[in-house]
Design a protein around this motif. Structure first.
Motif, PDB file in Angstrom:
ATOM      1  N   THR A   7     -13.299 -50.592  67.249  1.00  0.00           N
ATOM      2  CA  THR A   7     -14.014 -50.212  66.031  1.00  0.00           C
ATOM      3  C   THR A   7     -13.894 -51.346  65.021  1.00  0.00           C
ATOM      4  N   TYR A   8     -14.896 -51.437  64.160  1.00  0.00           N
ATOM      5  CA  TYR A   8     -14.926 -52.473  63.127  1.00  0.00           C
ATOM      6  C   TYR A   8     -15.378 -51.824  61.828  1.00  0.00           C
ATOM      7  N   ARG A   9     -14.477 -51.765  60.851  1.00  0.00           N
ATOM      8  CA  ARG A   9     -14.759 -51.144  59.548  1.00  0.00           C
ATOM      9  C   ARG A   9     -15.314 -49.732  59.761  1.00  0.00           C
ATOM     10  N   TRP A  10     -14.603 -48.973  60.582  1.00  0.00           N
ATOM     11  CA  TRP A  10     -15.033 -47.621  60.958  1.00  0.00           C
ATOM     12  C   TRP A  10     -14.007 -46.619  60.437  1.00  0.00           C
ATOM     13  N   PRO A  11     -14.442 -45.504  59.873  1.00  0.00           N
ATOM     14  CA  PRO A  11     -13.484 -44.493  59.381  1.00  0.00           C
ATOM     15  C   PRO A  11     -12.555 -44.019  60.496  1.00  0.00           C
ATOM     16  N   ASP A  12     -11.256 -43.882  60.172  1.00  0.00           N
ATOM     17  CA  ASP A  12     -10.257 -43.454  61.166  1.00  0.00           C
ATOM     18  C   ASP A  12     -10.316 -44.326  62.417  1.00  0.00           C
ATOM     19  N   GLY A  13     -10.455 -45.635  62.204  1.00  0.00           N
ATOM     20  CA  GLY A  13     -10.660 -46.562  63.311  1.00  0.00           C
ATOM     21  C   GLY A  13      -9.565 -46.521  64.351  1.00  0.00           C
ATOM     22  N   LYS A  14      -8.318 -46.382  63.928  1.00  0.00           N
ATOM     23  CA  LYS A  14      -7.219 -46.377  64.902  1.00  0.00           C
ATOM     24  C   LYS A  14      -7.298 -45.146  65.803  1.00  0.00           C
ATOM     25  N   VAL A  15      -7.505 -43.978  65.212  1.00  0.00           N
ATOM     26  CA  VAL A  15      -7.596 -42.743  65.990  1.00  0.00           C
ATOM     27  C   VAL A  15      -8.784 -42.803  66.945  1.00  0.00           C
ATOM     28  N   VAL A  16      -9.905 -43.298  66.429  1.00  0.00           N
ATOM     29  CA  VAL A  16     -11.114 -43.384  67.247  1.00  0.00           C
ATOM     30  C   VAL A  16     -10.912 -44.353  68.410  1.00  0.00           C
ATOM     31  N   THR A  17     -10.299 -45.504  68.130  1.00  0.00           N
ATOM     32  CA  THR A  17     -10.076 -46.490  69.190  1.00  0.00           C
ATOM     33  C   THR A  17      -9.116 -45.963  70.245  1.00  0.00           C
ATOM     34  N   ASP A  18      -8.101 -45.239  69.813  1.00  0.00           N
ATOM     35  CA  ASP A  18      -7.187 -44.626  70.789  1.00  0.00           C
ATOM     36  C   ASP A  18      -7.935 -43.655  71.698  1.00  0.00           C
ATOM     37  N   LEU A  19      -8.841 -42.859  71.119  1.00  0.00           N
ATOM     38  CA  LEU A  19      -9.609 -41.900  71.910  1.00  0.00           C
ATOM     39  C   LEU A  19     -10.567 -42.622  72.856  1.00  0.00           C
ATOM     40  N   GLU A 133     -14.472 -61.996  61.502  1.00  0.00           N
ATOM     41  CA  GLU A 133     -15.686 -61.699  62.268  1.00  0.00           C
ATOM     42  C   GLU A 133     -15.349 -61.173  63.660  1.00  0.00           C
ATOM     43  N   LEU A 134     -16.140 -60.206  64.090  1.00  0.00           N
ATOM     44  CA  LEU A 134     -16.057 -59.678  65.451  1.00  0.00           C
ATOM     45  C   LEU A 134     -17.361 -60.003  66.165  1.00  0.00           C
ATOM     46  N   VAL A 135     -17.259 -60.605  67.353  1.00  0.00           N
ATOM     47  CA  VAL A 135     -18.446 -60.904  68.152  1.00  0.00           C
ATOM     48  C   VAL A 135     -18.363 -60.135  69.466  1.00  0.00           C
ATOM     49  N   LEU A 136     -19.448 -59.463  69.831  1.00  0.00           N
ATOM     50  CA  LEU A 136     -19.588 -58.803  71.130  1.00  0.00           C
ATOM     51  C   LEU A 136     -20.565 -59.613  71.977  1.00  0.00           C
ATOM     52  N   ALA A 137     -20.311 -59.702  73.281  1.00  0.00           N
ATOM     53  CA  ALA A 137     -21.206 -60.447  74.169  1.00  0.00           C
ATOM     54  C   ALA A 137     -21.274 -59.757  75.524  1.00  0.00           C
ATOM     55  N   ARG A 138     -22.411 -59.955  76.196  1.00  0.00           N
ATOM     56  CA  ARG A 138     -22.640 -59.350  77.519  1.00  0.00           C
ATOM     57  C   ARG A 138     -23.244 -60.379  78.457  1.00  0.00           C
ATOM     58  N   ASP A 139     -22.900 -60.300  79.735  1.00  0.00           N
ATOM     59  CA  ASP A 139     -23.305 -61.322  80.700  1.00  0.00           C
ATOM     60  C   ASP A 139     -24.813 -61.432  80.854  1.00  0.00           C
ATOM     61  N   LEU A 207     -23.681 -60.257  69.533  1.00  0.00           N
ATOM     62  CA  LEU A 207     -23.826 -59.622  68.223  1.00  0.00           C
ATOM     63  C   LEU A 207     -22.585 -59.956  67.402  1.00  0.00           C
ATOM     64  N   ARG A 208     -22.778 -60.420  66.162  1.00  0.00           N
ATOM     65  CA  ARG A 208     -21.654 -60.789  65.296  1.00  0.00           C
ATOM     66  C   ARG A 208     -21.615 -59.872  64.068  1.00  0.00           C
ATOM     67  N   CYS A 209     -20.466 -59.248  63.833  1.00  0.00           N
ATOM     68  CA  CYS A 209     -20.238 -58.440  62.633  1.00  0.00           C
ATOM     69  C   CYS A 209     -19.412 -59.244  61.636  1.00  0.00           C
ATOM     70  N   ARG A 210     -19.835 -59.222  60.368  1.00  0.00           N
ATOM     71  CA  ARG A 210     -19.120 -59.956  59.323  1.00  0.00           C
ATOM     72  C   ARG A 210     -18.467 -58.962  58.358  1.00  0.00           C
ATOM     73  N   PRO A 211     -17.407 -59.397  57.687  1.00  0.00           N
ATOM     74  CA  PRO A 211     -16.693 -58.481  56.776  1.00  0.00           C
ATOM     75  C   PRO A 211     -17.557 -57.933  55.643  1.00  0.00           C
ATOM     76  N   ASP A 212     -18.614 -58.676  55.244  1.00  0.00           N
ATOM     77  CA  ASP A 212     -19.464 -58.211  54.148  1.00  0.00           C
ATOM     78  C   ASP A 212     -20.537 -57.229  54.613  1.00  0.00           C
ATOM     79  N   GLY A 213     -20.506 -56.851  55.904  1.00  0.00           N
ATOM     80  CA  GLY A 213     -21.454 -55.876  56.421  1.00  0.00           C
ATOM     81  C   GLY A 213     -22.652 -56.474  57.129  1.00  0.00           C
ATOM     82  N   ARG A 214     -22.825 -57.781  57.018  1.00  0.00           N
ATOM     83  CA  ARG A 214     -23.959 -58.412  57.702  1.00  0.00           C
ATOM     84  C   ARG A 214     -23.737 -58.425  59.216  1.00  0.00           C
ATOM     85  N   VAL A 215     -24.835 -58.328  59.944  1.00  0.00           N
ATOM     86  CA  VAL A 215     -24.791 -58.373  61.407  1.00  0.00           C
ATOM     87  C   VAL A 215     -25.824 -59.388  61.894  1.00  0.00           C
TER      88      VAL A 215
END
Length: 652
Positions: A7-19, A133-139, A207-215
């Motif tokens: 999760t990235y800047r997501w409410p209850d991110g730790k709980v959600v990521t654990d699930l 920044e978080l970047v996601l990538a796929r083959d 896909l790149r996520c930035r701390p200011d909300g830009r994608v």
């Protein structure tokens, strides 16, 4: 091969990521890891489930954290040794031998520019502690899945859709367009997702996520461009050495610190890979399937087992034979859960059962012949569409008379099915149509009018959107080669949407990694440099691949009639599943919700039962769709959580 989530800047991110991570436990039973870090006004949380294949020690554990970079990664890099050597020469010091560490250091040095250099299958998330920044990538080819969902400035991602659905508390709504597409194709195209808010990261993209909300989004590889480059190579007379390229890809795909086995159906594709693999790994294991004798007779299925035995004996392969006599009433809901989306190909059951047997024997990695048919024009539909061009030159009155005569023939009696009649009826259903429409009709379940008759009338516009999407994708190229246009359409839609999707999900349900040496960037480049008239020669599909394989395999294997990695559906429908079909027609949620029309569905059942038409595949998919939709709208069965039905209000 693993399960990744975060999760990235997501409410209850730790709980959600654990699930999320816990939901993916079957993808990685060898270890689990978590990572958290502040980012902007929120946090990033990354999760990982490990299936240890390369570097079994703790130095390969994930999420991997090194000097401000953090990686959660699913896949295998088959050119990791070369990348490692290049990075080491520039001064990088490695702590272990995993390809995960190679990927992390490649990202540190080249960023997104490393992506086109990667040869393998992968989906990953990489976080930079310095920039936030978080970047996601796929083959490049969509071998590995990556689902994501954005709300506001936040994002959640995972290897499987069921994880996103569970982690969002049942707030996702079913996308009616995906349901319609699934009914048409019996799978959901990679451009669509079964839930409205969720999406699949497209193959060959990031896909790149930035701390200011830009994608930001980017594309580093596109099949259309590769096909265009191949056309230029073909025009220049640069015919690739297919035998050498397939052999090299197979050798790379054997890279592993645990045992590797193969699927061996006895057909060309799996036999070729198995023979090549046996050169490098003498005594390698292979797994093959057979069916109950009465089912095989009813379905008029070829005897693939004898060919598999022949290959195994010739190349010293340790062959394991598995009889597919499943309790389909039990497996149907299990498979709809694991497949994430409504996918109606029963081959998923075969893959799951083979991988389960291999896993019980201690095998974690399997090689599959997936992809050769799509890239080298090996399906009957490719030859049939070529034959249709000749058929259209037959005088129209003769065509009408032939169609009427074939239409009166039965496809089955009470004791056996007639495959040749089924094929003839299928051919005549599209042989008179324009190119794109004929190609679509040759492998989809219904034509436009049949689909409209089966569905809620309010979905007519959605049907047209789905059909337009197919046309747009098929026509999005400048190729002047009919066969390669079909291959490109398959590689962009059929391969990632169906075959790679069910292979990943059904194999990972058994905690097993399946590798696909034909679905390799170098093999793909070579395939599109082969002109269509070298792929289909006379009535031989995959001609150029067969020519390559003759240097290794006996001609009896290379030129045998094409087998089917499928299941005896007509036998199952007439016996095991007949009561369930009646239940779905009379009391199913698809009918009661209004998505399907009961009278139209009942006519399908009656025509199939009478043996006049073969609707076994259609009805099997209705069952998979029914079970998936029950789970998607009730929170049970598919694990998908609660959602909204097509044309209905949310049930949350």
């Amino acid at each position: 091969m693993c399960g990744i989530a975060g999760t990235y800047r997501w409410p209850d991110g730790k709980v959600v990521t654990d699930l999320l991570t816990e939901t993916l436990a079957h993808r990685g039973p060898d270890g689990a890891g978590r990572y958290s870090h502040p980012v902007g006004d929120g946090e990033v949380h990354l999760g990982h489930r490990r299936l240890a294949i390369v570097d079994l020690s703790g130095t390969g554990a994930q999420p991997m954290v090194r000097d401000g970079l953090v990686l959660t990664y699913n896949g295998e890099l088959y050119n990791a040794p070369e990348l490692r050597a290049e990075l080491a020469a520039s001064g990088v010091r490695f702590r272990g031998t995993s390809d995960t560490e190679v990927l992390l250091e490649a990202w540190r040095r080249w960023g997104t520019d490393c992506l086109p250099r990667l040869r393998g299958m992968f989906a990953f998330g990489v976080f930079d502690e310095r920039t936030g920044e978080l970047v996601l990538a796929r083959d490049q080819l969509g071998i590995k899945p990556l689902f994501l969902l954005r709300r506001g400035g936040g994002l959640v991602f995972a290897s499987e859709l069921k994880a996103l659905a569970a982690a969002t508390g049942g707030s996702l709504e079913v996308d009616p367009g995906a349901m319609v597409a699934s009914l048409l194709y019996y799978w959901v195209p990679d451009s669509r997702c079964a839930f409205r808010e969720a999406e699949k990261l497209p193959p060959g993209s990031w896909l790149r996520c930035r701390p200011d909300g830009r994608v930001d989004r980017g594309r580093f590889w596109h099949l259309r461009d590769v096909a265009a480059e191949g056309r230029e190579r073909a025009l220049a007379g640069e015919l690739p050495d297919i035998a050498a390229i397939v052999e090299e890809s197979t050798r790379r795909h054997l890279l592993s610190d645990v045992p590797v086995a193969t699927f061996l159906s006895g057909g060309l594709d799996s036999s070729y890979l198995t023979a090549l693999a046996a050169r490098d790994r003498p005594g390698i294991s292979a797994y093959t399937i057979g069916f109950r004798a009465e089912d095989a007779r009813f379905e008029a299925m070829p005897d693939d087992l004898r060919y598999a035995r022949q290959v195994a004996e010739q190349f010293g392969v340790d062959l394991h034979e598995i009889e597919i006599a499943p309790d389909v009433l039990d497996l149907l809901p299990r498979m709809t859960y694991h497949l994430d989306e409504p996918i109606g190909d029963p081959a998923a059951i075969n893959t799951f059962l083979i991988c389960s047997a291999a896993r019980e024997a201690g095998v974690k990695v399997m090689l599959s012949g997936m992809g050769a048919d799509e890239l080298f024009a090996g399906y009957r539909k490719h030859l049939a569409n070529r034959l249709a061009l000749r058929y259209q030159r037959v005088p129209r009155p003769l065509r009408r008379g032939l169609s009427a005569a074939v239409g009166r023939l039965p496809v089955a009696t009470a004791s056996r099915g007639f495959r040749s009649v089924r094929f003839a009826k299928r051919f005549l259903s599209f042989a008179d149509l324009p190119e794109e429409t004929a190609f679509r009709r040759s492998y989809t379940m219904y034509d436009r009018d049949e689909l409209l008759a089966l569905l809620d009338p309010d979905l007519a516009g959605t049907v047209d959107d789905v059909l337009t999407e197919h046309a747009d994708t098929y026509q999005d190229n400048d190729l002047d080669d009919f066969v390669n246009r079909m291959c490109l359409g398959d590689a962009r839609m059929f391969l990632p949407g169906l075959n790679l999707a069910y292979t990943d999900r059904s194999s990972m349900a058994a905690s097993t990694e399946v590798r696909v040496p034909y679905v390799d960037v170098e093999v793909v480049r070579a395939a599109f440099a082969v002109p269509g008239d070298r792929k289909i020669v006379g009535r031989q599909g995959k001609a150029v691949l067969k020519e390559a394989a003759t240097s290794v395999l006996p001609r009896e294997i290379v030129y045998r009639p094409k087998g089917l990695f499928s299941a005896p559906l007509r036998a199952w429908m007439s016996r095991d599943l007949a009561p369930l079909v009646r239940e779905v027609v009379n009391d199913g949620v698809l009918v009661s919700s209004g998505f399907l029309r009961r009278d139209a569905l009942a006519r399908l059942v009656a025509a199939d039962a009478a043996g006049q038409q073969d609707y076994s595949k259609h009805l099997w998919h209705v069952l998979t769709l029914e079970y998936w939709y029950r789970g998607a709208t009730s929170g049970a069965g598919s694990g998908a959580g609660s959602g909204a039905g097509p044309g209905t209000h949310s049930t949350t």
